[in-house]
Scaffold this active site. Structure first.
Site, PDB file in Angstrom:
ATOM      1  N   ARG A   1       1.116  -1.137   0.409  1.00  0.00           N
ATOM      2  CA  ARG A   1      -0.018   0.019  -0.175  1.00  0.00           C
ATOM      3  C   ARG A   1       1.118   1.147   0.316  1.00  0.00           C
ATOM      4  O   ARG A   1       0.461   2.099  -0.542  1.00  0.00           O
ATOM      5  CB  ARG A   1      -0.940  -0.241   0.704  1.00  0.00           C
ATOM      6  CG  ARG A   1      -2.374   1.722   1.466  1.00  0.00           C
ATOM      7  CD  ARG A   1      -2.879   0.802   2.536  1.00  0.00           C
ATOM      8  NE  ARG A   1      -3.949   1.613   2.636  1.00  0.00           N
ATOM      9  CZ  ARG A   1      -4.199   2.802   3.112  1.00  0.00           C
ATOM     10  NH1 ARG A   1      -3.239   3.061   4.365  1.00  0.00           N
ATOM     11  NH2 ARG A   1      -5.123   3.627   3.796  1.00  0.00           N
TER      12      ARG A   1
ATOM     13  N   HIS B   1       0.278   4.304  -1.846  1.00  0.00           N
ATOM     14  CA  HIS B   1      -0.175   5.416  -1.965  1.00  0.00           C
ATOM     15  C   HIS B   1       1.012   6.624  -2.503  1.00  0.00           C
ATOM     16  O   HIS B   1       1.597   7.909  -2.668  1.00  0.00           O
ATOM     17  CB  HIS B   1      -0.636   5.696  -0.588  1.00  0.00           C
ATOM     18  CG  HIS B   1      -1.535   5.567  -0.135  1.00  0.00           C
ATOM     19  ND1 HIS B   1      -2.320   6.198   0.726  1.00  0.00           N
ATOM     20  CD2 HIS B   1      -1.994   4.149  -0.932  1.00  0.00           C
ATOM     21  CE1 HIS B   1      -3.646   5.167   0.515  1.00  0.00           C
ATOM     22  NE2 HIS B   1      -3.078   4.295  -0.335  1.00  0.00           N
TER      23      HIS B   1
ATOM     24  N   SER C   1       7.642  10.738  -1.806  1.00  0.00           N
ATOM     25  CA  SER C   1       8.024  11.409  -0.493  1.00  0.00           C
ATOM     26  C   SER C   1       6.726  11.298   0.607  1.00  0.00           C
ATOM     27  O   SER C   1       6.274  11.836   1.845  1.00  0.00           O
ATOM     28  CB  SER C   1       6.484  12.290  -1.948  1.00  0.00           C
ATOM     29  OG  SER C   1       5.554  12.104  -1.950  1.00  0.00           O
TER      30      SER C   1
ATOM     31  N   ASN D   1      -4.046   8.361   4.318  1.00  0.00           N
ATOM     32  CA  ASN D   1      -2.749   8.027   5.280  1.00  0.00           C
ATOM     33  C   ASN D   1      -3.012   7.630   6.642  1.00  0.00           C
ATOM     34  O   ASN D   1      -2.346   6.982   7.289  1.00  0.00           O
ATOM     35  CB  ASN D   1      -1.693   8.269   4.700  1.00  0.00           C
ATOM     36  CG  ASN D   1      -0.845   7.942   3.284  1.00  0.00           C
ATOM     37  OD1 ASN D   1      -1.391   7.469   3.139  1.00  0.00           O
ATOM     38  ND2 ASN D   1      -0.578   9.389   2.796  1.00  0.00           N
TER      39      ASN D   1
ATOM     40  N   HIS E   1      -6.486  -5.741  -3.294  1.00  0.00           N
ATOM     41  CA  HIS E   1      -7.060  -6.538  -1.675  1.00  0.00           C
ATOM     42  C   HIS E   1      -7.451  -7.385  -1.341  1.00  0.00           C
ATOM     43  O   HIS E   1      -8.191  -7.894   0.016  1.00  0.00           O
ATOM     44  CB  HIS E   1      -8.031  -5.106  -1.863  1.00  0.00           C
ATOM     45  CG  HIS E   1      -8.365  -3.752  -1.656  1.00  0.00           C
ATOM     46  ND1 HIS E   1      -9.039  -3.178  -1.338  1.00  0.00           N
ATOM     47  CD2 HIS E   1      -7.199  -3.136  -1.244  1.00  0.00           C
ATOM     48  CE1 HIS E   1      -8.888  -1.842  -1.214  1.00  0.00           C
ATOM     49  NE2 HIS E   1      -7.864  -1.763  -1.586  1.00  0.00           N
TER      50      HIS E   1
ATOM     51  N   ASP F   1      -9.953  -9.557   2.747  1.00  0.00           N
ATOM     52  CA  ASP F   1     -10.068 -10.869   1.379  1.00  0.00           C
ATOM     53  C   ASP F   1     -11.268 -11.002   2.991  1.00  0.00           C
ATOM     54  O   ASP F   1     -10.295 -11.764   3.400  1.00  0.00           O
ATOM     55  CB  ASP F   1      -9.185 -11.642   0.735  1.00  0.00           C
ATOM     56  CG  ASP F   1      -9.849 -12.809   0.513  1.00  0.00           C
ATOM     57  OD1 ASP F   1     -10.132 -13.820   0.955  1.00  0.00           O
ATOM     58  OD2 ASP F   1      -8.770 -13.423   0.050  1.00  0.00           O
TER      59      ASP F   1
END
Length: 319
Positions: free
Chosen positions: A63, A67, A77, A95, A194, A239
């Site tokens: 993730r 992001h 960043s 976040n 996911h 899941d």
């Protein structure tokens, strides 16, 4: 005289262009082959150790890469702490209280600085760690293209607008991914991320109480742990059956109206994404193939290369 002047101008132009960042320089799987031969093995060791300590960390590291790339490109960043000159992305809505794995990245970076100081970028660590996390939980592997450099700034505002929230409908998701140069197929395949990990009650509360495109018994079981108010940080599996195995059950759940997030179930809701969801639910190999293509394409979103940016010594702050 004119010839001498033209020659001088030509030299000046060559000098100017040579000093410009190589914005279009291509990333390469062999980027660290000579500069830091141990780079890939160091990252892998750090990722595997972190996942053995906490299986959920695989999803968290995957993730982080997503992001990072969606906010002004894959430039590390998302890892920057706030400074006097900018507010970082860690406290942006997508976040805040949910992005994690920063300590794992710190540990990996510290090992890399011992092995080859100032060589491996934080942005590349995220890209490699994402791949290694997927592989460790049984997902596909791919050659990660490397050579990204790190940004010297971050943007909470951009993070708030560029990363699609779990409340997004299909058109908003398509628009968000399209803005990054990613297609509908890329989006549906990448959403398969996911198939691992967990989500907070605040992320799925609206779906289990307000939406009609959800299995009734599934919604009721979730309502027991996620009331209409309170328990905001209670977690549920993205899941249902195999949250620690990278497989295609995420898509099978969507067919049965058992997507945890509103944005998940939007991928199978009588629309243009339905065909892809059915394909991936029926064919793990097809999902893995398109997921890999999507990850490589996402990892190539506006990377800083050449002399742009820097190689941060500490991923949390600019050198």
């Amino acid at each position: 005289m004119a010839t001498a002047r033209n020659y001088f101008l030509l030299l000046l132009l060559i000098t100017v262009f040579a000093s410009l960042p190589a914005a279009n320089a291509k990333l390469s799987p062999n980027y660290y082959k000579s500069a830091c031969p141990k780079a890939l093995s160091v990252v892998q060791a750090g990722v595997v150790a972190a996942i053995k300590n906490e299986t959920r960390m695989a999803a968290s590291l995957l993730r982080l890469h997503f992001h990072d790339c969606f906010v002004n490109g894959c430039d590390g960043s998302v890892l920057l702490d706030d400074t006097a000159s900018f507010v970082g992305e860690k406290t942006a809505v997508p976040n805040n209280n949910s992005a994690r794995g920063f300590n794992v990245v710190d540990d990996i970076k510290a090992q890399l600085e011992k092995a080859c100081p100032g060589v491996v970028s934080c942005a590349d660590i995220l890209a490699i760690a994402a791949r290694d996390s997927v592989v460790h939980l049984g997902g596909p592997s791919w050659k990660v293209r490397l050579g990204r450099r790190d940004s010297t700034t971050a943007s909470r505002a951009a993070a708030n607008t560029s990363i699609p929230p779990p409340t997004s409908n299909l058109s908003a998701l398509v628009s968000s991914f399209s803005a990054q140069g990613l297609s509908l197929k890329n989006m549906v395949a990448l959403s398969g991320s996911h198939t691992i990990g967990l989500a907070r009650c605040t992320s799925f509360r609206g779906h289990i109480y307000n939406d009609s495109n959800i299995d009734t018994s599934f919604a009721k079981s979730l309502q027991k742990k996620c009331p209409k108010s309170g328990n905001d940080n209670v977690l549920a599996n993205l899941d249902l059956q195999t949250p620690t195995c990278f497989d295609n059950l995420y898509y099978k759940n969507l067919l049965n109206k058992k997507g945890l997030l509103h944005s998940d179930q939007e991928l199978f809701n009588g629309n243009s994404a339905d065909t892809l969801v059915k394909r991936y639910a029926a064919d793990t190999a097809a999902f893995f193939k398109d997921f890999v293509k999507g990850m490589i394409k996402m990892g190539n979103i506006k990377p800083l290369t050449g002399s742009a940016g820097q190689i941060r010594i500490n991923c949390r702050k600019v050198n």
